[in-house]
Design an enzyme around this catalytic site. Structure first.
Site: not given
Length: 563
Positions: A76-79, A127
């Site tokens: 999953p995209p995680c910024q 994060h």
């Protein structure tokens, strides 16, 4: 065969790695990007490919349609949030909700195992997500630790004195925030007017800005008189400057103040739209601030999934498994607790001195000239090349697809020719960069990187944007060469625009790395199956120590596919 669901499947690198073990059936994949989805479908004809994970809401219906899954994989995209996000006019990445959705899908479908792949820094404290209004009770139950964060909404004094009274009023924000195209037009007028050399071009679009302003609706009685006076004065400055009645220097203060207030309100709306729990609004000479609590993404994932799964996680380097690239990624493997087996990540196969190199991956393509258009036909290959451990695995087609590169303009060509292997942008003479880069010291070392044949490459991203250079030929790396560095075989064909193909390659999980993870997972699932057939469990309490078999298993897999 174990049935698998691939979430955030991209172009299909992880799926390919799992397929190469011949132990997994990739039953369903989910990918929203149209080009990546088309590439996935082109190369995985027997997999049902869905478009959006957010469409998965009725889990009983989903299981009736697609069956049960033994394994769920995904990245999953995680910024999280960072100063970099704010510089891009966003406080919160819109992808953050996808991490929670990924966790939700796993907990609802309850596969035997899951694999999560993500950026190396996910395991660090960098994060973090902001807490929402709905997080409180669950976080207390799970013991998720939060900390206070002060969020800067505006880093200069706000010119509207009563802004604190309605900054978080949704109805007023919806009325006051400009439509995207209007804000963009006004912002570009300001940005391009700051330099005299671009001011004339900016003013050429002045009439368009005046038109945008003229059709803005009259403010309702709910809007304060102080704000209305501020807005009228600011928009009048825009109109007079765009109409060339006054100089930019005379209008800039009002123009910039208005744009700043618009950004302030956009940030406030962003927090509201994401249900972020904010408090302690502060407005002073330094700017506008609010407080919120944040939590570590890795803590959230571990404690949410840890309710149902035993988890092993860590940072793996793709080069450890035979990928000719130094690519570090966070990997977590979870096994459902009722399987009574502690999961383990695959161990290193290649020592640093044994890493496969750029030469191993792409030297055989040196004499094959790339084309410049994605519509061009694949290029025929012959058998006249120097075989390496990698080419025996990757050169598996008589036709070379995606050997497409970017045409090099004169300035870039001079830079390409000036750099030797291992050098990058910062090794260029100042005369070759000063007309293009205003702040060259801020440019990353990966820009204009000339690859070295004798070493693995650095992390492959979108190498078209980074302008990576072939080791011995002064030209850009082709899509196929980038795919080779990612360990995609030649019969894996990418589709879409040129830039989208470069991006798909850069975003992918290297298949060889995926295969090492898959081989280890298959071994553990086999052990679980054997354990479930035993009567009364094991003498050591029902848990199996599988560390002894892992190294031989992964090594045998590498030798099998490279022989």
């Amino acid at each position: 065969m174990y049935r698998l669901l691939d979430l955030f499947a991209g172009a299909g690198g992880m799926s390919l790695g799992f397929m190469q073990t011949e132990r997994f059936d990739i039953a369903v994949a989910v990918e929203k990007n149209d080009y990546a989805k088309a590439t996935y479908e082109r190369n995985h004809e027997n997999t049902e490919v869905l478009s959006d994970i957010l469409d998965i809401t009725d889990y009983d219906s989903f299981k009736r349609s697609y069956g049960e899954f033994d394994v769920i994989v995904g990245g999953p995209p995680c910024q999280g949030f960072s100063n970099a996000n704010r510089q891009r006019n966003h406080i919160i990445s819109q992808n953050n909700s996808l991490v929670k959705k990924y966790v939700e899908v796993i907990l609802k479908l309850k596969p035997k195992a899951f694999v999560m792949e993500n950026v190396r820094m996910l395991k660090s404290d960098i994060h973090r997500f902001y807490c929402t209004h709905s997080d409180g009770v669950e976080f207390e139950q799970l013991g998720i630790v939060t900390r206070n964060e002060t969020i800067c909404l505006l880093d200069t004094e706000c010119p509207v004195g009563d802004i604190y009274e309605y900054l978080f009023n949704p109805a007023i924000l919806n009325e006051l925030i400009l439509p995207d195209k209007v804000f963009y037009a006004l912002r570009m007028l300001h940005k391009n007017s700051r330099k005299e050399e671009t001011r004339e071009k900016a003013l050429s679009k002045g009439k368009q800005c005046i038109k945008h302003i003229s059709v803005l609706p009259q403010r309702s009685p709910a809007i304060s008189r102080q704000y209305i006076n501020f807005e009228q004065a600011s928009l009048n400055a825009f109109i007079r400057y765009a109409g060339e009645e006054i100089e930019f220097e005379d209008a800039e203060h009002e123009i910039l103040s208005y744009l700043n207030v618009q950004r302030l309100m956009m940030h406030a709306k962003e927090l509201l739209d994401n249900n972020i729990a904010v408090r302690n609004l502060k407005v002073d000479q330094r700017g506008v601030y609010v407080d919120a609590n944040s939590y570590s993404v890795i803590d959230y994932i571990g404690k949410r999934l840890g309710q149902l799964y035993q988890i092993d996680d860590g940072v793996l380097n793709a080069a450890w498994f035979g990928v000719p690239q130094l690519r570090e990624r966070y990997i977590a493997i979870g096994l459902r607790k009722d399987l009574h087996l502690q999961p383990e990540l695959p161990v290193k196969v290649y020592k640093e001195a044994e890493y496969l190199t750029v030469f191993d991956a792409i030297q055989d393509l040196e004499q094959i000239h790339p084309v410049f258009n994605t519509e061009d036909d694949p290029i025929p290959l012959n058998n006249e090349f120097e075989a390496t451990e990698l080419t025996r695995l990757l050169r598996n087609s008589v036709m070379l697809s995606n050997h497409v590169a970017t045409e090099t303009r004169e300035t870039a060509q001079k830079r390409f020719e000036a750099l030797g292997q291992g050098q990058n942008f910062h090794d260029l003479d100042r005369s070759l960069i000063e007309n293009t880069y205003t702040r060259p010291e801020r440019t990353q070392n990966s820009i204009y990187l000339r690859l070295e044949y004798g070493k693995p490459s650095g992390t492959v991203t979108n190498v078209r944007k980074s302008m990576w250079i072939h080791p011995t030929i002064p030209r850009a790396i082709s899509i196929r060469e980038a795919a080779r560095l990612q360990s995609f075989p030649d019969d894996y064909v990418f589709v879409g625009t040129k830039d989208s193909q470069y991006q798909q390659v850069g975003n992918a999980v290297p298949p060889i790395m995926g295969r090492a993870i898959a081989a280890k997972l298959a071994e553990m699932l086999d052990l679980c199956r054997g354990l479930s057939n035993m009567q009364g469990g094991l003498a050591d309490g029902g848990h199996i120590d599988n560390r002894r078999t892992q190294q031989d298993d992964v090594q045998n897999k590498v030798e099998e596919h490279c022989s």
